[in-house]
Design an enzyme around this catalytic site. Structure first.
Site, PDB file in Angstrom:
ATOM      1  N   ARG A 210       0.839  -1.195   0.000  1.00 40.66           N
ATOM      2  CA  ARG A 210       0.000   0.000   0.000  1.00 40.66           C
ATOM      3  C   ARG A 210       0.875   1.247   0.000  1.00 40.66           C
ATOM      4  O   ARG A 210       2.054   1.209   0.330  1.00 40.66           O
ATOM      5  CB  ARG A 210      -0.925   0.005   1.216  1.00 40.66           C
ATOM      6  CG  ARG A 210      -1.864  -1.193   1.276  1.00 40.66           C
ATOM      7  CD  ARG A 210      -2.638  -1.218   2.583  1.00 40.66           C
ATOM      8  NE  ARG A 210      -3.605  -2.309   2.638  1.00 40.66           N
ATOM      9  CZ  ARG A 210      -3.342  -3.539   3.079  1.00 40.66           C
ATOM     10  NH1 ARG A 210      -2.114  -3.839   3.518  1.00 40.66           N
ATOM     11  NH2 ARG A 210      -4.281  -4.466   3.094  1.00 40.66           N
ATOM     12  N   HIS A 328      -3.399   3.397  -6.269  1.00 40.89           N
ATOM     13  CA  HIS A 328      -3.738   2.199  -5.502  1.00 40.89           C
ATOM     14  C   HIS A 328      -4.099   1.028  -6.411  1.00 40.89           C
ATOM     15  O   HIS A 328      -3.975  -0.137  -6.010  1.00 40.89           O
ATOM     16  CB  HIS A 328      -4.916   2.502  -4.563  1.00 40.89           C
ATOM     17  CG  HIS A 328      -5.259   1.378  -3.632  1.00 40.89           C
ATOM     18  ND1 HIS A 328      -4.489   1.056  -2.533  1.00 40.89           N
ATOM     19  CD2 HIS A 328      -6.281   0.484  -3.655  1.00 40.89           C
ATOM     20  CE1 HIS A 328      -5.031   0.019  -1.904  1.00 40.89           C
ATOM     21  NE2 HIS A 328      -6.116  -0.341  -2.564  1.00 40.89           N
ATOM     22  N   ARG A 331      -1.743  -1.899  -7.008  1.00 44.24           N
ATOM     23  CA  ARG A 331      -1.853  -3.028  -6.077  1.00 44.24           C
ATOM     24  C   ARG A 331      -2.825  -4.071  -6.629  1.00 44.24           C
ATOM     25  O   ARG A 331      -2.587  -5.270  -6.543  1.00 44.24           O
ATOM     26  CB  ARG A 331      -2.312  -2.505  -4.717  1.00 44.24           C
ATOM     27  CG  ARG A 331      -2.561  -3.552  -3.661  1.00 44.24           C
ATOM     28  CD  ARG A 331      -2.833  -2.843  -2.331  1.00 44.24           C
ATOM     29  NE  ARG A 331      -3.514  -3.701  -1.379  1.00 44.24           N
ATOM     30  CZ  ARG A 331      -2.908  -4.616  -0.634  1.00 44.24           C
ATOM     31  NH1 ARG A 331      -1.612  -4.791  -0.727  1.00 44.24           N
ATOM     32  NH2 ARG A 331      -3.590  -5.342   0.214  1.00 44.24           N
ATOM     33  N   HIS A 354      -3.861  -9.375   3.301  1.00 42.21           N
ATOM     34  CA  HIS A 354      -5.261  -9.273   3.682  1.00 42.21           C
ATOM     35  C   HIS A 354      -5.572 -10.194   4.858  1.00 42.21           C
ATOM     36  O   HIS A 354      -5.029 -11.291   4.940  1.00 42.21           O
ATOM     37  CB  HIS A 354      -6.170  -9.661   2.509  1.00 42.21           C
ATOM     38  CG  HIS A 354      -6.172  -8.661   1.413  1.00 42.21           C
ATOM     39  ND1 HIS A 354      -5.982  -8.997   0.089  1.00 42.21           N
ATOM     40  CD2 HIS A 354      -6.331  -7.316   1.426  1.00 42.21           C
ATOM     41  CE1 HIS A 354      -6.034  -7.910  -0.657  1.00 42.21           C
ATOM     42  NE2 HIS A 354      -6.244  -6.884   0.129  1.00 42.21           N
ATOM     43  N   TYR A 363      -8.700 -22.894   6.265  1.00 40.67           N
ATOM     44  CA  TYR A 363      -8.215 -24.268   6.089  1.00 40.67           C
ATOM     45  C   TYR A 363      -7.360 -24.407   4.839  1.00 40.67           C
ATOM     46  O   TYR A 363      -6.967 -25.514   4.478  1.00 40.67           O
ATOM     47  CB  TYR A 363      -9.406 -25.236   6.023  1.00 40.67           C
ATOM     48  CG  TYR A 363     -10.244 -25.171   7.274  1.00 40.67           C
ATOM     49  CD1 TYR A 363     -11.392 -24.375   7.311  1.00 40.67           C
ATOM     50  CD2 TYR A 363      -9.861 -25.835   8.421  1.00 40.67           C
ATOM     51  CE1 TYR A 363     -12.153 -24.284   8.472  1.00 40.67           C
ATOM     52  CE2 TYR A 363     -10.621 -25.752   9.580  1.00 40.67           C
ATOM     53  CZ  TYR A 363     -11.764 -24.970   9.592  1.00 40.67           C
ATOM     54  OH  TYR A 363     -12.496 -24.878  10.748  1.00 40.67           O
TER      55      TYR A 363
END
Length: 400
Positions: A210, A328, A331, A354, A363
């Protein structure tokens, strides 16, 4: 004095000299009046019916004992006490932004009782605010919605007056990620016009940090990996993201990334190594803590210091104003290309820093093949020769 009293099946309705109606009832040996008078007798009856239902369900609260909190003090307490799902306090930037809302855009609500703020009042405010900036109006409404959700949990209001639809911005401006051809022109413009910043779009488009994370990167956050001492062409860099530089009320703060998942190491393609080497040699101090992108008149590069050249580079790449490509969005380009290499959802989350929200993602596990996938990222095409200046490029385009 009431002009006429009507005894109902439960409670009493008085017709007042003004023509309005007052509802009264007795409970637990005390007499209570409705908190307001009513235009129609039917409205007064509805109040009595609702109050009686609350008593029967055990949800009635003595109006004389209820504390009528106002929005401003309650919202400030919410800001201070709010924690994320890991129990951590909100970031200083988020707190500062929310406090700014209360001081500026939401100031008209701060003196109002929580239970007196109606959906109509919120809609009227939002309509005016959205005319100025739809995006900010949505963010401010989202904050207000969250405050009232907490007030509901605290049994201070029955309903949230902020409709969920008001928290979604509709600016009419479309955004997208740039194409590789456009990216090639963007980095060409930076190489010629802002060489000290030229590595920024490369890192953003192939590493995905970022803006606040890029400005905080130091020489020691780039580590060169040599997988084969006999083939130095395979050397690649790994960028470590463990902090971000944010400005709060005019002061810089170096804080951890937005979430725990934001602490990450990201391998970059080997073909980027010469570009990184050249930047480190020409534009970065020799100390490990030297910033990759130093500011001339400030501690860190401000948003304006990078946004202005970004707009120039975007214009040079031929990206119009009808469809917006933000800094941005590099990204987004990074994660899109990485996904196209065959990365799993979990690998994308790890690379982008994230926090997972889907239960299934808990999982899924990274496979340890991040460097191998990074090596597959496509190199942008070679851009055509750059004119001497952007003005000449614009003149040639206008002449044609």
């Amino acid at each position: 004095m009431a002009r006429k009293a009507s005894r109902e099946s439960w409670g009493i309705i008085d017709e007042l000299p003004s023509g309005r109606y007052r509802a009264r009832y007795t409970h637990q040996g005390e007499r209570f009046n409705a908190p307001t008078t009513f235009d129609a007798k039917g409205d007064a009856r509805a109040f009595l019916a609702g109050t009686r239902a609350d008593i029967q369900r055990g949800k009635w609260k003595n109006p004389k004992h209820v504390q009528h909190e106002t929005f401003g003090p309650y919202a400030r307490t919410y800001i201070e006490q709010k924690r994320d799902r890991h129990g951590k306090a909100r970031a200083a930037t988020t707190k500062s932004l929310n406090e700014w809302y209360l001081e500026k855009s939401l100031a008209e609500f701060c003196g109002e009782r929580l239970d007196a703020i109606t959906p109509a009042m919120v809609r009227a405010w939002h309509s005016k605010r959205a005319e100025v900036t739809a995006t900010s109006a949505a963010r401010e409404a989202s904050f207000m919605h969250a405050v009232f959700e907490q007030a509901k949990r605290d049994d201070l209001v029955e309903k949230n007056p902020v409709a969920a639809e008001l928290t979604r911005s509709k600016t009419g401006r479309k955004t997208r990620i740039p194409t590789l051809e456009e990216f090639a022109l963007i980095v060409q413009w930076f190489d010629t016009n802002r060489p000290k910043l030229a590595l920024w779009p490369w890192l953003a488009a192939y590493g995905g940090p970022r803006k606040s994370e890029v400005r905080a990167l130091r020489r020691c956050d780039l580590t060169k990996i040599t997988p084969d001492a006999d083939d130095r062409a395979r050397d690649y860099y790994v960028v470590s993201v463990a902090r971000q530089a944010v400005r709060v009320k005019g002061e810089w703060h170096v804080v951890p990334p937005k979430s725990e998942a934001g602490n990450r190491t990201t391998p970059l393609p080997a073909w980027m190594t010469p570009t990184i080497d050249a930047h480190l040699e020409s534009h970065v101090g020799k100390f490990p803590t030297s910033l990759l992108f130093s500011a001339e008149q400030d501690e860190y590069l401000t948003n304006a210091a990078i946004d202005h050249p970004w707009r120039k580079a975007r214009e040079y790449a031929g990206i119009g104003k009808d469809v917006v490509v933000r800094l941005h969005d590099l990204r987004g380009l990074a994660l899109t290309m990485y996904g196209q290499t065959g990365a799993t959802v979990r690998e994308l989350q790890a690379r982008g820093g994230h926090s997972t929200q889907a239960a299934a993602a808990l999982y899924q596990h990274t496979t340890g093949r991040d460097a191998a996938l990074a090596a597959q990222l496509p190199k942008p095409p070679t851009a055509p020769p750059l004119p001497v200046s952007l003005d000449e490029q614009r003149a040639k385009r206008d002449a044609s």
